[in-house]
Motif scaffolding. Structure first.
Motif, PDB file in Angstrom:
ATOM      1  N   ARG A   1      36.289  49.451  39.106  1.00 43.34           N
ATOM      2  CA  ARG A   1      36.266  48.037  38.722  1.00 43.34           C
ATOM      3  C   ARG A   1      34.943  47.385  39.111  1.00 43.34           C
ATOM      4  O   ARG A   1      34.404  46.555  38.370  1.00 43.34           O
ATOM      5  N   LEU A   2      34.403  47.769  40.274  1.00 42.57           N
ATOM      6  CA  LEU A   2      33.103  47.245  40.684  1.00 42.57           C
ATOM      7  C   LEU A   2      32.019  47.681  39.708  1.00 42.57           C
ATOM      8  O   LEU A   2      31.136  46.879  39.347  1.00 42.57           O
ATOM      9  N   ALA A   3      32.064  48.921  39.254  1.00 43.32           N
ATOM     10  CA  ALA A   3      31.075  49.407  38.284  1.00 43.32           C
ATOM     11  C   ALA A   3      31.111  48.578  37.012  1.00 43.32           C
ATOM     12  O   ALA A   3      30.058  48.264  36.430  1.00 43.32           O
ATOM     13  N   GLN A   4      32.301  48.201  36.565  1.00 41.15           N
ATOM     14  CA  GLN A   4      32.409  47.354  35.375  1.00 41.15           C
ATOM     15  C   GLN A   4      31.754  46.002  35.608  1.00 41.15           C
ATOM     16  O   GLN A   4      31.031  45.484  34.748  1.00 41.15           O
ATOM     17  N   ARG A   5      31.969  45.426  36.789  1.00 37.69           N
ATOM     18  CA  ARG A   5      31.406  44.115  37.078  1.00 37.69           C
ATOM     19  C   ARG A   5      29.883  44.151  37.210  1.00 37.69           C
ATOM     20  O   ARG A   5      29.214  43.152  36.978  1.00 37.69           O
ATOM     21  N   LEU A   6      29.338  45.297  37.599  1.00 38.07           N
ATOM     22  CA  LEU A   6      27.900  45.425  37.817  1.00 38.07           C
ATOM     23  C   LEU A   6      27.152  46.008  36.624  1.00 38.07           C
ATOM     24  O   LEU A   6      25.944  46.221  36.707  1.00 38.07           O
ATOM     25  N   ARG A   7      27.850  46.260  35.542  1.00 39.46           N
ATOM     26  CA  ARG A   7      27.221  46.964  34.424  1.00 39.46           C
ATOM     27  C   ARG A   7      25.986  46.218  33.902  1.00 39.46           C
ATOM     28  O   ARG A   7      24.986  46.835  33.568  1.00 39.46           O
ATOM     29  N   GLY A   8      26.031  44.919  33.853  1.00 42.70           N
ATOM     30  CA  GLY A   8      24.870  44.171  33.395  1.00 42.70           C
ATOM     31  C   GLY A   8      23.703  44.239  34.358  1.00 42.70           C
ATOM     32  O   GLY A   8      22.550  44.024  33.964  1.00 42.70           O
ATOM     33  N   HIS A   9      23.981  44.574  35.620  1.00 42.75           N
ATOM     34  CA  HIS A   9      22.915  44.717  36.616  1.00 42.75           C
ATOM     35  C   HIS A   9      22.303  46.114  36.600  1.00 42.75           C
ATOM     36  O   HIS A   9      21.330  46.370  37.301  1.00 42.75           O
ATOM     37  N   ARG A  10      22.903  47.046  35.833  1.00 41.46           N
ATOM     38  CA  ARG A  10      22.431  48.431  35.707  1.00 41.46           C
ATOM     39  C   ARG A  10      22.426  49.155  37.055  1.00 41.46           C
ATOM     40  O   ARG A  10      21.463  49.810  37.437  1.00 41.46           O
TER      41      ARG A  10
ATOM     42  N   LEU B   1      50.645  50.078  52.109  1.00 38.03           N
ATOM     43  CA  LEU B   1      49.359  50.486  52.664  1.00 38.03           C
ATOM     44  C   LEU B   1      48.242  50.452  51.621  1.00 38.03           C
ATOM     45  O   LEU B   1      47.163  49.906  51.869  1.00 38.03           O
ATOM     46  N   HIS B   2      48.516  51.040  50.470  1.00 40.69           N
ATOM     47  CA  HIS B   2      47.495  51.156  49.433  1.00 40.69           C
ATOM     48  C   HIS B   2      47.547  49.954  48.491  1.00 40.69           C
ATOM     49  O   HIS B   2      48.378  49.066  48.665  1.00 40.69           O
ATOM     50  N   PHE B   3      46.643  49.942  47.517  1.00 38.17           N
ATOM     51  CA  PHE B   3      46.585  48.837  46.561  1.00 38.17           C
ATOM     52  C   PHE B   3      47.056  49.312  45.191  1.00 38.17           C
ATOM     53  O   PHE B   3      46.722  50.422  44.754  1.00 38.17           O
ATOM     54  N   ASP B   4      47.800  48.461  44.497  1.00 38.14           N
ATOM     55  CA  ASP B   4      48.086  48.738  43.090  1.00 38.14           C
ATOM     56  C   ASP B   4      46.876  48.311  42.262  1.00 38.14           C
ATOM     57  O   ASP B   4      45.824  47.938  42.793  1.00 38.14           O
ATOM     58  N   ASP B   5      47.004  48.373  40.939  1.00 42.64           N
ATOM     59  CA  ASP B   5      45.862  48.050  40.081  1.00 42.64           C
ATOM     60  C   ASP B   5      45.341  46.637  40.325  1.00 42.64           C
ATOM     61  O   ASP B   5      44.124  46.404  40.366  1.00 42.64           O
ATOM     62  N   ALA B   6      46.249  45.694  40.507  1.00 46.11           N
ATOM     63  CA  ALA B   6      45.825  44.311  40.753  1.00 46.11           C
ATOM     64  C   ALA B   6      45.096  44.203  42.081  1.00 46.11           C
ATOM     65  O   ALA B   6      44.087  43.497  42.204  1.00 46.11           O
ATOM     66  N   GLY B   7      45.599  44.887  43.106  1.00 51.60           N
ATOM     67  CA  GLY B   7      44.934  44.869  44.394  1.00 51.60           C
ATOM     68  C   GLY B   7      43.556  45.511  44.337  1.00 51.60           C
ATOM     69  O   GLY B   7      42.601  45.023  44.965  1.00 51.60           O
ATOM     70  N   MET B   8      43.432  46.608  43.579  1.00 45.38           N
ATOM     71  CA  MET B   8      42.119  47.237  43.406  1.00 45.38           C
ATOM     72  C   MET B   8      41.128  46.249  42.791  1.00 45.38           C
ATOM     73  O   MET B   8      39.955  46.184  43.190  1.00 45.38           O
ATOM     74  N   SER B   9      41.587  45.489  41.825  1.00 42.63           N
ATOM     75  CA  SER B   9      40.720  44.520  41.169  1.00 42.63           C
ATOM     76  C   SER B   9      40.269  43.438  42.146  1.00 42.63           C
ATOM     77  O   SER B   9      39.096  43.017  42.141  1.00 42.63           O
ATOM     78  N   VAL B  10      41.163  42.990  43.024  1.00 39.70           N
ATOM     79  CA  VAL B  10      40.818  41.968  44.005  1.00 39.70           C
ATOM     80  C   VAL B  10      39.793  42.499  45.004  1.00 39.70           C
ATOM     81  O   VAL B  10      38.833  41.801  45.369  1.00 39.70           O
ATOM     82  N   VAL B  11      39.970  43.732  45.452  1.00 36.10           N
ATOM     83  CA  VAL B  11      38.993  44.317  46.378  1.00 36.10           C
ATOM     84  C   VAL B  11      37.631  44.437  45.701  1.00 36.10           C
ATOM     85  O   VAL B  11      36.594  44.125  46.297  1.00 36.10           O
ATOM     86  N   ALA B  12      37.617  44.864  44.429  1.00 37.79           N
ATOM     87  CA  ALA B  12      36.348  44.938  43.691  1.00 37.79           C
ATOM     88  C   ALA B  12      35.682  43.574  43.613  1.00 37.79           C
ATOM     89  O   ALA B  12      34.455  43.457  43.799  1.00 37.79           O
TER      90      ALA B  12
END
Length: 393
Positions: free
Chosen positions: A222-231, A373-384
C-alpha cells in the motif's frame, strides 16, 4: 527526538541531489534500484527436478531487471539449471507472449551458488511497468540440500514437477501444482529513473499476515502505491516470526540488517517495525534498555550508509493469548523510547493509529482480522498511511 521532517525531500536534496531533477540519461546509464524483495526466512525440502514459477509484484518500473537468488541458508551447493523471467499474463502461471527471457550468470545460462551465498543475474532487457506481476522461474535439476525460501508469501506460485525445459514455457500448462512460498528468489532490481528505494523491515506485521492473500495488500504494498508518483521502490524485508534481539524465524534483525536492507541497491530510507516477538518470545526480553540499544545500533549502521530511519511504534495486541499486563508494560516503555528517545529521524505512530480508543491495549475491531495481533486489509492501509505521513510531512 531529532527534528527531521519531509524525509523524502531530505533524501532527494541532501543524499542524492541529482535525482531530484528529471532523469535525462540514456537507459543504459540509468541506475539499478530495488523493486521487490522477499527476505530469506528459513529452509524447506528441496524440489529436485522441479521448476518453481515464483509470482512477484514489482513496486517500480523500468527498462530492464536483474534477479537476486539465494542459497544463504543452505548447506550444500545450489545448482541452478535454468532461471527465466517474464511478465505474468493475468492470473495463473502463463507469461505474456514475447516477454519471457532466460537469465544468465556472467553470460552462462546455469550456475552453482555456494552455501551461505547469494547471486545476481546479468541484466535482462525486459521493460516492466510499476505494479507489474513477474514470473521468476527457477529450475533445480538435482537435490541441492535445504532450499532457502520465504515461508509467508501470501501469494500463489506454481510448480512443474518435471521441470526440465519447462522454465522457458510461456503457456504455463506444465505448472499443475501450487505453493504458498517463494523459493530461492529474494529480490528483483529494476533499471530506470527511480529515485531510490525504501525498505520496510520487520516481522509478520510487515510480512503481511492478516491481509488477503493474492491481493498485495500488505502495508508495504500500500505504501508503494502511495509513493508511485515519487518514483520510490518499496522493499518488503518482513519475516513472520522474526525478532529484533535474537534469532528466531530467520536471523535476528541485527544479524540480517546488511543483507536484507542496507546492501540492497540505492536504499534511501529504512522503516523499522520490529520488537513484539521479543516481548512475547521464549525467553521474553523484558528490559526496555535492550530494545533501545538495538534500535540505536540499527540507526547508527544505517546512518553510516547515508540512510534515514523511521521508527514505527509497536502496535497493541490485547486479547491475544500471549498478552499479559507485564508484557504490555514493556511495550509501552519501548514505544516511549521510539517516540521520544531522539534516535530515529522520524516516527510513524502506528500504535496510535490502529488501537481501539475505548481499549487502548487492543487493536480497533475495524483493523483486527480476529487474532488480535495482526492487521486486516483496512489496518494495513492505515499503517501505510501512517508511514507515508512520516515520510512526507
Amino acid at each position: 527526538m531529532r527534528t527531521v521532517v519531509r524525509i523524502l525531500a531530505v533524501v532527494l536534496t541532501a543524499l542524492v541531489p541529482g535525482l531530484a531533477a528529471p532523469a535525462v540519461a540514456e537507459p543504459a546509464a540509468l541506475p539499478w534500484t530495488g523493486g521487490w524483495e522477499a527476505a530469506p526466512s528459513g529452509t524447506t525440502a528441496p524440489l529436485p527436478g522441479a521448476a518453481v514459477r515464483n509470482v512477484v509484484h514489482l513496486s517500480i518500473g523500468g527498462t530492464a531487471v536483474r534477479l537476486r537468488l539465494s542459497n544463504r541458508l543452505g548447506t550444500e551447493p545450489l545448482r541452478l539449471g535454468a532461471v527465466t523471467v517474464a511478465l505474468r499474463r493475468a492470473a495463473g502461471p502463463a507469461a505474456v507472449p514475447g516477454t519471457l527471457h532466460t537469465a544468465t550468470f556472467h553470460g552462462a545460462p546455469r550456475t552453482t551458488v555456494p552455501p551461505g551465498a547469494d547471486t545476481v543475474t546479468d541484466p535482462v532487457p525486459l521493460p516492466v511497468p510499476a505494479g507489474a506481476d513477474l514470473l521468476v522461474t527457477v529450475y533445480t535439476p538435482d537435490d541441492s540440500g535445504p532450499a532457502t525460501y520465504h515461508r509467508t508469501a501470501l501469494r500463489t506460485s506454481y510448480l512443474a514437477r518435471s521441470g526440465a525445459g519447462r522454465a522457458a514455457d510461456e503457456d504455463g500448462t506444465a505448472y499443475t501444482a501450487t505453493t504458498a512460498h517463494w523459493y530461492y528468489v529474494t529480490g528483483v532490481d529494476v533499471r530506470g529513473a527511480a529515485r531510490g528505494s525504501i525498505v520496510a523491515f520487520g516481522d509478520s506485521l510487515t510480512d503481511g499476515t492478516g491481509s488477503t492473500p493474492d491481493t498485495d495488500r500488505r502495508w508495504p504494498d500500500r505504501l508503494a502505491q502511495r509513493l508511485r508518483g515519487h518514483r520510490f521502490g518499496v522493499l518488503n524485508a518482513g519475516i513472520a516470526g522474526n525478532r529484533l534481539l535474537r534469532d528466531g524465524t530467520g536471523p535476528s534483525a541485527l544479524a540480517r540488517l546488511d543483507a536484507d536492507a542496507l546492501d540492497r541497491p540505492r536504499v534511501r530510507v529504512l522503516v523499522v517495525l520490529e520488537g513484539v516477538n521479543d516481548i512475547n518470545g521464549a525467553p521474553a526480553a523484558s528490559d526496555p534498555a535492550a530494545y533501545a540499544a538495538a534500535y540505536r545500533t540499527l540507526v547508527a549502521r544505517a546512518h553510516a550508509r547515508g540512510i534515514r530511519v523511521v521508527g514505527v511504534t509497536l502496535t497493541p495486541y490485547g486479547g491475544h493469548p500471549a498478552w499479559t499486563a507485564a508484557r504490555e508494560a514493556v511495550r509501552q516503555r519501548v514505544n516511549a523510547f521510539i517516540r521520544g528517545g531522539g534516535v530515529f529521524d522520524a516516527v510513524a505512530d502506528a500504535d496510535a493509529a490502529v488501537r481501539d480508543p475505548a481499549a487502548p491495549t487492543r487493536l480497533s475491531p475495524a483493523y483486527d482480522p480476529g487474532d488480535h495481533l495482526h492487521f486486516d486489509d483496512a489496518g494495513m492501509s492505515v499503517v501505510a498511511d501512517t508511514v507515508h505521513r512520516a515520510l512526507t510531512h
